[in-house]
Design an enzyme around this catalytic site. Structure first.
Site, PDB file in Angstrom:
ATOM      1  N   GLY A  16       5.684 -12.040  79.245  1.00  0.00           N
ATOM      2  CA  GLY A  16       5.363 -12.924  80.369  1.00  0.00           C
ATOM      3  C   GLY A  16       4.591 -14.133  79.868  1.00  0.00           C
ATOM      4  O   GLY A  16       4.516 -14.386  78.671  1.00  0.00           O
ATOM      5  N   LEU A  17       4.012 -14.857  80.801  1.00  0.00           N
ATOM      6  CA  LEU A  17       3.296 -16.076  80.405  1.00  0.00           C
ATOM      7  C   LEU A  17       2.169 -15.785  79.420  1.00  0.00           C
ATOM      8  O   LEU A  17       2.005 -16.487  78.419  1.00  0.00           O
ATOM      9  CB  LEU A  17       2.695 -16.744  81.645  1.00  0.00           C
ATOM     10  CG  LEU A  17       3.568 -17.760  82.346  1.00  0.00           C
ATOM     11  CD1 LEU A  17       2.859 -18.259  83.591  1.00  0.00           C
ATOM     12  CD2 LEU A  17       3.880 -18.935  81.415  1.00  0.00           C
ATOM     13  N   HIS A  45       7.664 -10.997  85.313  1.00  0.00           N
ATOM     14  CA  HIS A  45       7.314 -11.300  86.689  1.00  0.00           C
ATOM     15  C   HIS A  45       6.551 -12.612  86.858  1.00  0.00           C
ATOM     16  O   HIS A  45       6.420 -13.112  87.976  1.00  0.00           O
ATOM     17  CB  HIS A  45       6.565 -10.144  87.335  1.00  0.00           C
ATOM     18  CG  HIS A  45       6.702 -10.161  88.815  1.00  0.00           C
ATOM     19  ND1 HIS A  45       7.925 -10.272  89.432  1.00  0.00           N
ATOM     20  CD2 HIS A  45       5.805 -10.137  89.807  1.00  0.00           C
ATOM     21  CE1 HIS A  45       7.759 -10.297  90.740  1.00  0.00           C
ATOM     22  NE2 HIS A  45       6.471 -10.221  90.995  1.00  0.00           N
ATOM     23  N   GLY A  52       1.203 -22.073  92.657  1.00  0.00           N
ATOM     24  CA  GLY A  52       0.548 -23.028  91.795  1.00  0.00           C
ATOM     25  C   GLY A  52      -0.424 -22.414  90.831  1.00  0.00           C
ATOM     26  O   GLY A  52      -0.620 -21.198  90.794  1.00  0.00           O
ATOM     27  N   HIS A 260      -2.146  -9.347  99.202  1.00  0.00           N
ATOM     28  CA  HIS A 260      -1.813 -10.728  99.561  1.00  0.00           C
ATOM     29  C   HIS A 260      -1.514 -10.780 101.049  1.00  0.00           C
ATOM     30  O   HIS A 260      -0.778  -9.940 101.561  1.00  0.00           O
ATOM     31  CB  HIS A 260      -0.604 -11.190  98.756  1.00  0.00           C
ATOM     32  CG  HIS A 260      -0.392 -12.678  98.795  1.00  0.00           C
ATOM     33  ND1 HIS A 260      -0.024 -13.339  99.937  1.00  0.00           N
ATOM     34  CD2 HIS A 260      -0.513 -13.621  97.827  1.00  0.00           C
ATOM     35  CE1 HIS A 260       0.081 -14.640  99.669  1.00  0.00           C
ATOM     36  NE2 HIS A 260      -0.213 -14.832  98.399  1.00  0.00           N
ATOM     37  N   ARG A 276       0.293 -21.681 103.392  1.00  0.00           N
ATOM     38  CA  ARG A 276      -0.928 -21.952 104.131  1.00  0.00           C
ATOM     39  C   ARG A 276      -1.649 -23.151 103.532  1.00  0.00           C
ATOM     40  O   ARG A 276      -2.239 -23.952 104.245  1.00  0.00           O
ATOM     41  CB  ARG A 276      -1.824 -20.705 104.140  1.00  0.00           C
ATOM     42  CG  ARG A 276      -1.352 -19.652 105.137  1.00  0.00           C
ATOM     43  CD  ARG A 276      -2.121 -18.357 104.991  1.00  0.00           C
ATOM     44  NE  ARG A 276      -1.808 -17.694 103.729  1.00  0.00           N
ATOM     45  CZ  ARG A 276      -2.713 -17.179 102.899  1.00  0.00           C
ATOM     46  NH1 ARG A 276      -3.984 -17.221 103.206  1.00  0.00           N
ATOM     47  NH2 ARG A 276      -2.327 -16.612 101.772  1.00  0.00           N
ATOM     48  N   SER A 413      -4.569 -16.842  88.495  1.00  0.00           N
ATOM     49  CA  SER A 413      -4.048 -15.894  87.512  1.00  0.00           C
ATOM     50  C   SER A 413      -3.010 -16.542  86.617  1.00  0.00           C
ATOM     51  O   SER A 413      -2.956 -16.263  85.424  1.00  0.00           O
ATOM     52  CB  SER A 413      -3.489 -14.658  88.192  1.00  0.00           C
ATOM     53  OG  SER A 413      -2.335 -14.993  88.884  1.00  0.00           O
TER      54      SER A 413
HETATM   55  C1  LIG Z   1       5.253 -12.686  93.831  1.00  0.00           C
HETATM   56  C2  LIG Z   1       4.074 -13.173  93.068  1.00  0.00           C
HETATM   57  C3  LIG Z   1       3.649 -14.489  93.206  1.00  0.00           C
HETATM   58  C4  LIG Z   1       2.573 -14.955  92.489  1.00  0.00           C
HETATM   59  N1  LIG Z   1       2.171 -16.249  92.664  1.00  0.00           N
HETATM   60  C5  LIG Z   1       1.129 -16.705  91.955  1.00  0.00           C
HETATM   61  C6  LIG Z   1       0.709 -18.048  92.072  1.00  0.00           C
HETATM   62  O1  LIG Z   1       1.288 -18.820  92.826  1.00  0.00           O
HETATM   63  N2  LIG Z   1      -0.315 -18.456  91.340  1.00  0.00           N
HETATM   64  C7  LIG Z   1      -0.950 -17.640  90.478  1.00  0.00           C
HETATM   65  O2  LIG Z   1      -1.856 -18.088  89.807  1.00  0.00           O
HETATM   66  N3  LIG Z   1      -0.579 -16.363  90.337  1.00  0.00           N
HETATM   67  C8  LIG Z   1       0.442 -15.874  91.052  1.00  0.00           C
HETATM   68  N4  LIG Z   1       0.827 -14.570  90.902  1.00  0.00           N
HETATM   69  C9  LIG Z   1       0.202 -13.749  89.885  1.00  0.00           C
HETATM   70  C10 LIG Z   1       0.755 -14.102  88.524  1.00  0.00           C
HETATM   71  O3  LIG Z   1       2.096 -14.473  88.642  1.00  0.00           O
HETATM   72  C11 LIG Z   1       0.680 -12.964  87.546  1.00  0.00           C
HETATM   73  O4  LIG Z   1      -0.570 -12.442  87.542  1.00  0.00           O
HETATM   74  C12 LIG Z   1       0.982 -13.429  86.147  1.00  0.00           C
HETATM   75  O5  LIG Z   1       2.188 -14.121  86.101  1.00  0.00           O
HETATM   76  C13 LIG Z   1       1.019 -12.281  85.186  1.00  0.00           C
HETATM   77  O6  LIG Z   1       1.482 -12.728  83.943  1.00  0.00           O
HETATM   78  P1  LIG Z   1       1.491 -11.782  82.709  1.00  0.00           P
HETATM   79  O7  LIG Z   1       2.000 -12.565  81.572  1.00  0.00           O
HETATM   80  O8  LIG Z   1       0.182 -11.164  82.571  1.00  0.00           O
HETATM   81  O9  LIG Z   1       2.412 -10.640  83.064  1.00  0.00           O
HETATM   82  P2  LIG Z   1       4.033 -10.607  83.488  1.00  0.00           P
HETATM   83  O10 LIG Z   1       4.557 -11.953  83.694  1.00  0.00           O
HETATM   84  O11 LIG Z   1       4.171  -9.627  84.560  1.00  0.00           O
HETATM   85  O12 LIG Z   1       4.704 -10.082  82.192  1.00  0.00           O
HETATM   86  C14 LIG Z   1       4.634  -8.748  81.793  1.00  0.00           C
HETATM   87  C15 LIG Z   1       5.509  -8.576  80.595  1.00  0.00           C
HETATM   88  O13 LIG Z   1       5.267  -7.332  79.995  1.00  0.00           O
HETATM   89  C16 LIG Z   1       6.470  -6.682  79.728  1.00  0.00           C
HETATM   90  N5  LIG Z   1       6.169  -5.272  79.713  1.00  0.00           N
HETATM   91  C17 LIG Z   1       5.597  -4.534  80.677  1.00  0.00           C
HETATM   92  N6  LIG Z   1       5.425  -3.270  80.259  1.00  0.00           N
HETATM   93  C18 LIG Z   1       5.893  -3.222  79.006  1.00  0.00           C
HETATM   94  C19 LIG Z   1       5.995  -2.201  78.024  1.00  0.00           C
HETATM   95  N7  LIG Z   1       5.569  -0.964  78.267  1.00  0.00           N
HETATM   96  N8  LIG Z   1       6.550  -2.496  76.831  1.00  0.00           N
HETATM   97  C20 LIG Z   1       6.992  -3.741  76.565  1.00  0.00           C
HETATM   98  N9  LIG Z   1       6.908  -4.739  77.455  1.00  0.00           N
HETATM   99  C21 LIG Z   1       6.362  -4.477  78.651  1.00  0.00           C
HETATM  100  C22 LIG Z   1       7.394  -7.150  80.784  1.00  0.00           C
HETATM  101  O14 LIG Z   1       8.724  -7.050  80.366  1.00  0.00           O
HETATM  102  C23 LIG Z   1       6.978  -8.608  80.897  1.00  0.00           C
HETATM  103  O15 LIG Z   1       7.624  -9.353  79.902  1.00  0.00           O
HETATM  104  C24 LIG Z   1       1.894 -14.090  91.627  1.00  0.00           C
HETATM  105  C25 LIG Z   1       2.312 -12.779  91.484  1.00  0.00           C
HETATM  106  C26 LIG Z   1       3.378 -12.303  92.217  1.00  0.00           C
HETATM  107  C27 LIG Z   1       3.754 -10.878  92.099  1.00  0.00           C
END
Ligand SMILES: Cc1cc2nc3c(=O)[nH]c(=O)nc-3n(C[C@H](O)[C@H](O)[C@H](O)COP(=O)(O)OP(=O)(O)OC[C@H]3O[C@@H](n4cnc5c(N)ncnc54)[C@H](O)[C@@H]3O)c2cc1C
Ligand code: HEM
Ligand code: HEM
Ligand code: SF4
Ligand code: F3S
Ligand code: FES
Lengths: 634, 234, 242
Positions: A16-17, A45, A52, A260, A276, A413
């Protein structure tokens, strides 16, 4: 064919990011990086984030006077003083850099249009003249719990565009990505981490990856709430779980779970806070804007925990629209107009059309609060290092870096993922040596064998034990019913007992499919026990915390208690123990003393200690644990 | 960037594309002119002969036959590059097109464009050879050139059938070709695709209808409907 | 709202390459339709109640991650976005063509898109390094919006699966590939000059591989203006050459 044992400098679990941003930093410094991901990275995800990303650039009129200090203050208030303020400070200072860097990577941020602009603010259409000298700078939109317009956005696809831009960098740097690969176990010797065992989701085969640094970036674990979440089906919390399963590494603040306010009812698909932010209303079944009464100042734009509670209360009071899937309220964005909805909120417009068959320019959107974000996760220090395990790091939603405390602000986040990814990546790049991995392959072989035996054992088990999906559904019902927005001691006790029962059930699960290969039922069965453990810790932590702070709300202890609970929950699950081990640490040095958030209830139990004493206590505790920030790092 | 083929083919590829599209465009426009020319039969043999003679006296017909023949072959050769070489591949395309919702129109139409193109290649070549002989040699008729008598005789002797097939194929092929060309290059984009599609269909039916009336006259089934313009008799 | 009480028949393509005994075949399942039922719900129900070995991919279940492309009655579509109420009583499901099969309805789109990104170097080719102290470079909002329109592609592969050319020519950049190229070509932050773009675009595996079948445009679940994108690329090739 993946080799059975391979090695790399940096192993990033999660594409992810957060994971990718971290990988970029290490790869750019010349290290060999391998990313594991359940899905192709661009399907992580993060792509679903719409609204934003917070960064105090102060580019438009409604953002005038904004700066990292204000952002920092908003974040601390949002956290209900549960955040580590040092980390929140580092975060707010670095967010503008990280966001501008994304522009450099190619994110098509929405820009300021110099001249007359028409906005919708607190129920009124307002004409505002944007300065011509700001034309073309990154634009902001309003989000909940912030003093200024601060959320930078790309249409309503901010996460998508950010993730694609960051992944493009990953491709540019030639970082190896192994997708459809799941980390199922960490390789460690009890004090140092040497990588992870990965299970291939194409073939079901296991392999070990040795690494000098291992980063958990696996995102949130909303799926412990089953379908009652906005999270993707892949957000099952396996990153936090494999850390927990070491028996040594603690998870932080697992009871801090964000709901949320506006997820579609009943599917749980998110409708962004940007609705909103851009001027949408919340209405009850009579079409009444109840948030104006509840929060005259911030109205619909109080923080999420506050808005969600008011909504839940409103529905409890009988003002929800009853359906056979339970009650919901309405989100009204009609006043924003068709044009605005089809451009700046296009993803929302499409979701409404595709999933509920309505036109948001004409009709009301059925919404209700739904599990959304995991403030808790692998507890790490300011440098992103996990406790008690050298060489293990965590970033993004999977971590508890702890800038969010007990409530994360919308937009914070996404910003966290790139800020922490960037800083922790730098830290890793600087600290890992040039030589090879000095791991003994013994640990890798042992871990591999354990993982393989676990899978083989599940496949071999016969009899009439429970099915894996039944366990999942039972867990989900317990979590949404008893560990939801309003919590009470009685219900939490029941929840803990029921989850304990489910943990036993997990050891008796029998698979109905013995299909060779990845076998979807087996893949899920391999996770379910870990998920129930996360759920258990969440319930247990919530039961123990006899106060209300941020998203953790105890109806039986409705006040924030800074005298006894200005701390962070740490949960470890020692090997072979029947129960997790829960302890507490101070939230971190205080810069802003606990006070009123500016929205929500103003009543609370004041801290008894002076701030100076508290900070001294923090320092002592950190020194004892060897967790003081490394000088000059951040 | 390694999407690129061995260096410097880009210009050549562009030229090919422009040529295949350009020849298609010119041929399609020519067919409109052709319709007017052959359509002169609607006024009777005199009108037809007069026009034919004019075109020959001013040396329009002779070079045109040659140029059109060349364009025709160039277009066929270049356009054929896009036709999958293997049968399995063609079958795959056809299956795909049929499966797409309600049978995806433009996908199916492309397959028919290829099919009609093939037919046009055969029948059109034959027709062009005939015309070349007519225009450039004194073989048939009373003089060098196209004459109504020869044409009527030919068509009535049985050529009406291949002409009818050629007419359907070429009008279909050309109209859908023009539509595709417009979409591919974004011409008339403001009109929108569905409007363009409608225009394409109007053109198709217009020219098909006109062509058939002409063919009926040539085949002697109906008298020239516009004969009154030139004072009556055929 | 769908008529409830309908019994839906699903004919699903089955093949597990990991199982030496498995042969490609169609398997039939029947389930009860419920209101607002999507293929995401239907397939999960089939897996959880009828056949736990069924493989398919979903992640976001909200039409944004691009995981769940599949052939629904011959038409590529996102499973999560497809409502059963829009489908007839019998639904035939196949994996997307073009992409490598993982098993049953699951295909390897990720690998395809990564290769495409590598081949077309789908990233910003910036001249100067990022300066953490500097204000961001300006961009006109309309241009940003245009880039965003193209950037919205979720790499679901539906367009690729629907394109006759992509189905027979593995080297063709494909609709989504052309869109990616255009997205970077129109971005002023990308410093590749017109001649470089010319080599990528003007090519029978580039935009001149496209024969205008237009299915891509019609199936794209994100409604990307793909045809406009190709016209832009063609014209760019032409204007570069002139
Ligand atoms: C619908 C929605 C809308 C959102 N909107 C906003 C917003 O507008 N603004 C904001 O700031 N935040 C928002 N958030 C929150 C934010 O998007 C997330 O907190 C953030 O993107 C998480 O990023 P991440 O890289 O930590 O994890 P993720 O993007 O969830 O990435 C997780 C990664 O881990 C991998 N992974 C998971 N388990 C394993 C494993 N066991 N082995 C190998 N790989 C694994 C997955 O494949 C994925 O690549 C939103 C969240 C949701 C659900
Ligand atoms: C000689 C036999 C012919 C064959 C085999 C043939 C074949 C084809 C094919 C396969 C295409 C599609 C090319 C592509 O999509 O890039 C095409 C396009 C076209 N053809 Fe023909 N054609 C023939 C004759 C003609 C004639 C006589 C006309 C005019 C009346 C014509 C007009 C067009 C036009 C306008 C196009 C569209 C060009 C484009 O889309 O680039 N063709 N032809
Ligand atoms: C310069 C070249 C051409 C000349 C001089 C020419 C001339 C003629 C003439 C004189 C006729 C009347 C019938 C006859 O005498 O046999 C005719 C009919 C016809 N021609 Fe051509 N032609 C040319 C090119 C083409 C081409 C390229 C096509 C299409 C591929 C074509 C398609 C037809 C058809 C379909 C008819 C039947 C009449 C109708 O129904 O319209 N011609 N042409
Ligand atoms: S262009 Fe559309 S159909 Fe193609 S991959 Fe992107 S989103 Fe999917
Ligand atoms: S379907 Fe294929 S041929 Fe062109 S218009 Fe779309 S890329
Ligand atoms: S599951 Fe993400 S697009 Fe369908």
């Amino acid at each position: 064919m993946t080799p059975r044992i391979s090695s790399t400098d940096v192993l990033v679990i999660g594409g992810g990011l957060a994971g990718e941003r971290c990988a970029i930093e290490a790869a750019a410094a010349g290290h060999d990086v391998l990313i594991l991901s359940l899905v192709p990275p661009r399907r992580s995800h993060s792509c679903a984030a719409q609204g934003g990303m917070q960064a105090a650039l102060g580019n438009c009129v409604k953002a005038e006077g904004d700066n990292p200090d204000v952002h920092y203050l908003d974040t601390v208030r949002g956290s209900d003083w549960g955040a580590d303020q040092k980390v929140a400070r580092v975060f707010a200072d670095n967010a503008p850099i990280a966001v501008r860097e994304l522009a450099h990577f190619g994110v098509p941020w929405t820009r300021v249009k110099g001249g007359k602009n028409s906005y919708f603010i607190k129920g009124e259409r307002v004409e505002i003249e944007e300065a011509l000298e700001n034309d073309g700078l990154i634009m902001h939109r309003d989000f909940g719990g912030t003093a200024k317009w601060r959320a930078c956005y790309a249409g309503a696809g901010t996460g998508h565009s950010a993730l694609f831009a960051v992944d493009a960098e990953v491709v540019r740097l030639g970082v190896t990505v192994r997708d459809r690969a799941e980390a199922v176990e960490l390789i460690h010797d009890g004090s140092r981490c040497y990588g992870a065992v990965s299970r291939c989701l194409r073939t079901g085969e296991h392999s070990a990856i040795l690494a000098k640094a291992t980063v958990i970036a696996t995102g949130g674990h909303g799926r412990i709430y089953g379908q009652y979440t906005t999270n993707a089906t892949i957000n099952e919390g396996m990153g936090a779980a494999i850390a927990l399963n070491t028996g040594i590494v603690p998870l932080g603040n697992m009871e801090a779970v964000q709901f949320h306010p506006t997820a579609l009812s009943p599917s749980g698909i998110l409708v962004t806070e940007g609705c909103r932010g851009d001027g949408g209303f919340l209405l009850d079944k009579d079409g009444h804007r109840f948030m104006v009464d509840a929060e005259p100042e911030k109205q619909e734009l109080a923080s999420r925990d506050v808005v969600s509670r008011h909504m839940a209360q409103r529905m409890r009071d009988g003002f929800g629209v009853e359906t056979k899937h339970g009650p919901h309220l309405w989100l009204d964005v009609r006043q924003l107009g068709d044009e605005h909805l089809r451009t700046k909120l296009r993803e929302v417009w499409e979701i409404c059309r595709d999933f509920v068959g309505l036109d948001p320019a004409q009709e009301l959107i059925p919404v209700r609060p739904t599990q959304h974000y995991s403030m808790g996760g692998v507890r790490v220090n300011a440098e992103g290092e996990a406790y008690n395990m050298a060489g293990l790091f965590a970033v993004g939603e999977a971590s508890c870096w702890d800038m969010h405390g007990f409530n994360r602000l919308g937009g914070n986040s996404l910003a966290e993922t790139i800020v922490s990814g960037r800083l922790v990546g730098q830290r890793i790049a600087q600290t890992i040596g040039k030589g090879g991995v000095d791991a003994e392959t013994r640990y890798a072989n042992e871990a591999l064998q354990r993982a393989e035996e676990r899978a083989a054992g599940l496949l071999a088990r016969q009899g009439d034990g429970p099915g894996v999906y039944a366990v999942r559904d039972a867990m989900a019902e317990v979590m949404i019913g008893k560990v939801g927005i309003f919590r009470t001691g009685d219900e939490l006790e029941q929840a803990v007992a029921e989850l304990g029962q489910l943990l036993d059930d997990c050891d008796r699960i029998v698979l109905r499919s013995k299909a060779p290969g990845m076998n979807p039922e087996l893949s899920f069965a391999l996770r379910i026990k870990s998920m129930v453990r996360l759920a258990y810790i969440t319930a247990k932590g919530a039961l123990a915390r006899t106060e209300s702070r941020g998203a953790h709300f105890r109806s039986d202890f409705p006040l924030r208690d800074d005298a006894s609970w200005l701390n962070r929950t740490l949960a470890r699950w020692p090997e072979a123990a029947a129960e997790p081990d829960i302890s507490y640490e101070p939230v971190g040095e205080l810069d802003v003393p606990p006070g009123h958030r500016g929205y929500g209830a103003d009543e609370r139990i004041e801290m008894e200690m002076t701030v100076e004493d508290y900070n001294r206590q923090v320092e002592d505790a950190q020194r004892a644990a060897g967790k003081l920030p490394v000088e000059g790092m951040l | 960037m390694n999407l690129l083929k061995p260096a410097n083919t880009a210009t050549r590829q562009l030229v090919y594309e422009l040529l295949s599209g350009g020849t298609g465009l010119v041929l399609a426009l020519f067919m409109w002119g052709h319709m007017v020319f052959v359509g002169s039969i609607l006024t009777g043999s005199r009108g037809f002969d007069w026009l034919a003679e004019m075109l020959e006296v001013y040396f329009i017909a002779q070079p045109t036959v040659i140029v059109i023949f060349v364009l025709f072959l160039v277009h066929a050769a270049l356009a054929a590059r896009k036709i999958p070489a293997q049968l399995v591949e063609r079958r795959k395309m056809i299956e795909l097109g049929k499966g797409l919702k309600g049978a995806h129109e433009e996908s199916i139409l492309w397959i028919w464009q290829v099919r009609t193109g093939m037919i046009v290649l055969v029948l059109g070549s034959f027709h062009l050879v005939l015309m070349a002989i007519d225009v450039l040699t004194p073989l048939w008729g009373e003089r060098i050139g196209i004459e109504a008598v020869t044409s009527l005789e030919r068509v009535q002797a049985g050529l009406w059938l291949p002409y009818a097939i050629l007419l359907i194929c070429v009008e279909f092929h050309a109209s859908i070709g023009l539509y595709r060309l417009a979409v591919k290059w974004g011409a008339f984009a403001k009109l929108g695709r569905s409007t363009l599609h409608t225009i394409e269909r109007v053109i198709l039916w217009l020219f098909l209808g006109l062509g058939f009336v002409i063919l009926l006259v040539l085949a002697g089934v109906i008298p020239p409907p516009l004969a009154f313009l030139l004072g009556g008799n055929a | 709202m769908s008529e409830t009480g309908r019994r839906l028949t699903f004919e699903v393509f089955r093949y597990n390459p990991q199982d030496p005994d498995s042969k490609p075949h169609m398997q039939t399942f029947e389930i009860e339709e419920v209101p607002y039922m999507s293929l995401f719900m239907a397939l999960n129900e089939i897996r959880e109640t009828l056949d736990p070995s069924l493989q398919f991919d979903f992640a976001c279940r909200s039409a944004i991650c691009g995981s769940c492309g599949m052939m629904v009655n011959g038409q590529p579509a996102l499973g999560c976005r497809t409502q059963t109420s829009d489908l007839p009583d019998v639904v035939r499901l196949h994996p997307l063509p073009v992409f490598k099969l993982v098993g049953d309805l699951s295909v390897d789109t990720g690998i395809w898109f990564r290769e495409m990104a590598e081949k077309s170097e789908a990233w910003i080719h910036a001249e100067k390094a990022f300066d953490p102290q500097a204000q961001e470079d300006r961009m006109d909002d309309d241009l940003a919006q245009k880039i965003y329109d193209s950037d919205r592609c979720i790499e679901c592969g539906c367009c690729v699966a629907s394109c006759g050319v992509a189905n027979v020519n593995a080297e063709f950049a494909g609709p989504a590939g052309l869109n990616r190229i255009a997205r970077f070509a129109m971005d002023p932050r990308d410093t590749r000059d017109d001649d470089e773009w010319f080599e990528v675009i003007s090519n029978e595996n580039g935009v001149f591989g496209c024969i205008g079948m237009m299915a891509c445009h019609d199936v794209c679940p994100k409604e990307l203006p793909l045809l406009e994108v190709y016209a832009y690329l063609r014209r760019k090739a032409l204007s570069t050459a002139l």
